[in-house]
Design a protein around this motif. Sequence first.
Motif, PDB file in Angstrom:
ATOM      1  N   ILE A 201       9.513   8.208 -14.066  1.00  0.00           N
ATOM      2  CA  ILE A 201      10.526   8.578 -13.819  1.00  0.00           C
ATOM      3  C   ILE A 201      10.854  10.172 -14.149  1.00  0.00           C
ATOM      4  CG2 ILE A 201      13.041   8.219 -14.578  1.00  0.00           C
ATOM      5  CD1 ILE A 201      11.998   5.434 -15.101  1.00  0.00           C
ATOM      6  N   HIS A 202      11.658  10.771 -13.498  1.00  0.00           N
ATOM      7  CA  HIS A 202      11.678  12.315 -13.556  1.00  0.00           C
ATOM      8  C   HIS A 202      13.106  12.582 -13.581  1.00  0.00           C
ATOM      9  CE1 HIS A 202       7.288  12.855 -12.615  1.00  0.00           C
ATOM     10  NE2 HIS A 202       7.470  11.545 -11.969  1.00  0.00           N
ATOM     11  N   GLY A 203      13.438  13.676 -14.570  1.00  0.00           N
ATOM     12  CA  GLY A 203      14.780  14.334 -14.765  1.00  0.00           C
ATOM     13  C   GLY A 203      14.996  15.605 -14.024  1.00  0.00           C
ATOM     14  N   ASP A 204      13.921  15.909 -12.943  1.00  0.00           N
ATOM     15  CA  ASP A 204      14.039  17.062 -12.110  1.00  0.00           C
ATOM     16  C   ASP A 204      14.977  16.874 -11.006  1.00  0.00           C
ATOM     17  OD1 ASP A 204      11.194  16.465 -13.284  1.00  0.00           O
ATOM     18  OD2 ASP A 204      11.106  18.418 -13.034  1.00  0.00           O
ATOM     19  N   ASP A 205      15.608  17.993 -10.692  1.00  0.00           N
ATOM     20  CA  ASP A 205      16.246  18.199  -9.187  1.00  0.00           C
ATOM     21  C   ASP A 205      15.259  17.693  -8.141  1.00  0.00           C
ATOM     22  OD1 ASP A 205      17.633  19.174  -6.775  1.00  0.00           O
ATOM     23  OD2 ASP A 205      19.238  19.417  -8.410  1.00  0.00           O
ATOM     24  N   ALA A 206      15.825  16.985  -7.142  1.00  0.00           N
ATOM     25  CA  ALA A 206      14.803  16.282  -5.859  1.00  0.00           C
ATOM     26  C   ALA A 206      14.701  17.660  -5.044  1.00  0.00           C
ATOM     27  CB  ALA A 206      15.337  15.410  -5.414  1.00  0.00           C
ATOM     28  N   ALA A 207      15.383  18.874  -5.322  1.00  0.00           N
ATOM     29  CA  ALA A 207      14.935  20.075  -4.547  1.00  0.00           C
ATOM     30  C   ALA A 207      13.896  20.662  -4.673  1.00  0.00           C
ATOM     31  CB  ALA A 207      16.112  21.107  -4.909  1.00  0.00           C
ATOM     32  N   ARG A 208      13.162  20.246  -5.812  1.00  0.00           N
ATOM     33  CA  ARG A 208      11.748  20.605  -6.050  1.00  0.00           C
ATOM     34  C   ARG A 208      10.915  19.812  -6.828  1.00  0.00           C
ATOM     35  NH1 ARG A 208       8.716  23.960  -9.689  1.00  0.00           N
ATOM     36  NH2 ARG A 208       7.117  25.050  -8.543  1.00  0.00           N
ATOM     37  N   MET A 209       9.912  19.228  -6.197  1.00  0.00           N
ATOM     38  CA  MET A 209       9.179  17.986  -6.868  1.00  0.00           C
ATOM     39  C   MET A 209       7.529  18.470  -6.784  1.00  0.00           C
ATOM     40  SD  MET A 209      11.253  14.952  -5.058  1.00  0.00           S
ATOM     41  CE  MET A 209      11.383  15.537  -3.672  1.00  0.00           C
ATOM     42  N   PRO A 210       7.146  19.255  -7.620  1.00  0.00           N
ATOM     43  CA  PRO A 210       5.829  19.835  -7.551  1.00  0.00           C
ATOM     44  C   PRO A 210       4.767  18.725  -8.171  1.00  0.00           C
ATOM     45  CG  PRO A 210       6.898  20.685  -9.280  1.00  0.00           C
ATOM     46  CD  PRO A 210       8.199  20.147  -8.626  1.00  0.00           C
TER      47      PRO A 210
ATOM     48  N   GLU B 166       0.757  -1.233  -0.002  1.00  0.00           N
ATOM     49  CA  GLU B 166      -0.075   0.107  -0.036  1.00  0.00           C
ATOM     50  C   GLU B 166       0.986   1.443   0.154  1.00  0.00           C
ATOM     51  OE1 GLU B 166       0.209  -1.315   4.451  1.00  0.00           O
ATOM     52  OE2 GLU B 166      -0.052  -2.343   2.385  1.00  0.00           O
ATOM     53  N   HIS B 167       2.020   1.100  -0.179  1.00  0.00           N
ATOM     54  CA  HIS B 167       3.019   2.264   0.039  1.00  0.00           C
ATOM     55  C   HIS B 167       3.284   3.117  -1.135  1.00  0.00           C
ATOM     56  CE1 HIS B 167       5.317   1.119   4.052  1.00  0.00           C
ATOM     57  NE2 HIS B 167       4.193   1.666   4.122  1.00  0.00           N
ATOM     58  N   THR B 168       3.705   4.475  -1.163  1.00  0.00           N
ATOM     59  CA  THR B 168       4.031   5.142  -2.330  1.00  0.00           C
ATOM     60  C   THR B 168       5.604   5.429  -1.991  1.00  0.00           C
ATOM     61  OG1 THR B 168       1.910   6.308  -2.748  1.00  0.00           O
ATOM     62  CG2 THR B 168       3.959   7.461  -3.213  1.00  0.00           C
ATOM     63  N   ILE B 169       6.412   5.007  -2.771  1.00  0.00           N
ATOM     64  CA  ILE B 169       7.660   5.277  -2.580  1.00  0.00           C
ATOM     65  C   ILE B 169       8.436   6.161  -3.595  1.00  0.00           C
ATOM     66  CG2 ILE B 169      10.170   3.684  -2.727  1.00  0.00           C
ATOM     67  CD1 ILE B 169       7.777   2.772  -0.530  1.00  0.00           C
ATOM     68  N   LEU B 170       9.563   6.943  -3.066  1.00  0.00           N
ATOM     69  CA  LEU B 170      10.297   7.785  -4.083  1.00  0.00           C
ATOM     70  C   LEU B 170      12.107   7.353  -3.728  1.00  0.00           C
ATOM     71  CD1 LEU B 170      11.262  10.445  -5.410  1.00  0.00           C
ATOM     72  CD2 LEU B 170      11.203  11.398  -3.234  1.00  0.00           C
ATOM     73  N   GLU B 171      12.605   6.973  -4.826  1.00  0.00           N
ATOM     74  CA  GLU B 171      13.849   6.888  -4.765  1.00  0.00           C
ATOM     75  C   GLU B 171      14.442   8.006  -5.288  1.00  0.00           C
ATOM     76  OE1 GLU B 171      17.657   3.848  -5.426  1.00  0.00           O
ATOM     77  OE2 GLU B 171      15.721   3.183  -6.121  1.00  0.00           O
ATOM     78  N   ILE B 172      15.598   8.686  -4.930  1.00  0.00           N
ATOM     79  CA  ILE B 172      16.511   9.896  -5.371  1.00  0.00           C
ATOM     80  C   ILE B 172      17.706   9.267  -5.743  1.00  0.00           C
ATOM     81  CG2 ILE B 172      17.643  12.070  -4.824  1.00  0.00           C
ATOM     82  CD1 ILE B 172      15.375  12.410  -2.681  1.00  0.00           C
ATOM     83  N   GLY B 173      18.084   9.362  -7.216  1.00  0.00           N
ATOM     84  CA  GLY B 173      19.165   8.802  -7.560  1.00  0.00           C
ATOM     85  C   GLY B 173      19.115   7.338  -7.785  1.00  0.00           C
TER      86      GLY B 173
ATOM     87  N   GLU C  32      16.046  10.979 -11.243  1.00  0.00           N
ATOM     88  CA  GLU C  32      17.453  10.782 -11.727  1.00  0.00           C
ATOM     89  C   GLU C  32      17.865  11.796 -12.760  1.00  0.00           C
ATOM     90  OE1 GLU C  32      20.777   9.723 -12.257  1.00  0.00           O
ATOM     91  OE2 GLU C  32      19.884   8.258 -11.113  1.00  0.00           O
ATOM     92  N   ILE C  33      18.852  12.403 -12.372  1.00  0.00           N
ATOM     93  CA  ILE C  33      19.355  13.724 -13.291  1.00  0.00           C
ATOM     94  C   ILE C  33      20.015  13.211 -14.425  1.00  0.00           C
ATOM     95  CG2 ILE C  33      18.877  15.394 -11.171  1.00  0.00           C
ATOM     96  CD1 ILE C  33      21.973  15.296 -11.012  1.00  0.00           C
ATOM     97  N   SER C  34      20.843  11.871 -14.333  1.00  0.00           N
ATOM     98  CA  SER C  34      21.775  11.772 -15.299  1.00  0.00           C
ATOM     99  C   SER C  34      20.750  11.085 -16.529  1.00  0.00           C
ATOM    100  CB  SER C  34      22.589  10.259 -14.854  1.00  0.00           C
ATOM    101  OG  SER C  34      23.032   9.813 -16.068  1.00  0.00           O
ATOM    102  N   ASP C  35      20.677  11.738 -17.807  1.00  0.00           N
ATOM    103  CA  ASP C  35      20.449  11.292 -19.137  1.00  0.00           C
ATOM    104  C   ASP C  35      20.634   9.912 -19.341  1.00  0.00           C
ATOM    105  OD1 ASP C  35      19.136  13.896 -19.167  1.00  0.00           O
ATOM    106  OD2 ASP C  35      20.857  14.525 -20.827  1.00  0.00           O
TER     107      ASP C  35
END
Length: 230
Positions: A122-131, A66-73, A96-99
């Motif tokens: 999967i997002h290429g955004d910086d994790a400093a801001r995740m709207p 039932e969880h929602t998970i975020l992995e940074i990098g 993940e910021i690496s293309d």
Amino acid sequence: MTKSREQEDSITEKTLDGRRIWTPSFSRQLRSPDNSVNGRFACQLMELGHPASVDAVDALLGVKKEHTILEIGPGGGSSLNRILDTYHPKRAYAIEISDVFRAQLQSDPTCAKRIKDGILSIHGDDAARMPFIPSGSVDRVIGVNVLYFLNPLGQYLCEIYRILKPGGFVLFCVNDDISEHGDPGVYINRNWTECVNTMKLAGLENSYKGESRLEKSLRYTPIYGYKPEA
């Protein structure tokens, strides 16, 4: 995996006390590799940490269906694939910021299926801001060998605090050998006590450094930060 003396000289430099550390350019490759020779070598080097990533997921993350998970990098996907294949969370995000790594993840069969099913994005955004992640919606955040690079750390932690559910937590896994070899201008966060204090200031009141796990080059230290229960 072997490297020539010429390649070693191209990715390391001597410090004033005689130690060899990674050059700034190779340290940046370890943060976000590209398709250059050194970028490919950085990918190979990171792949050696696969057992530690899997251990962190299995032993420490406590993922439920039932969880929602975020992995940074997530890099090449060692921990992300383990989460998706073994624990089947209802929703997962990967930042993940690496293309290069993003393309690798998007073509991976496990990730591709979950993307098609609407479970993974999967997002290429910086994790400093995740709207794109709603406030108070994430149960677990994991970042393996990424804490060093988050600058300014407090900004990232405030965003992690925002998206975590009350009672949810972030798990950072760090390796002292890796952090000590990185160029200090790239590997910004290397004092774990200071990192824990910054986590507490961001609202993750129950933050602490756990006991180190595994041995030799796979040895890593978990750092936890819990969002208080409502």
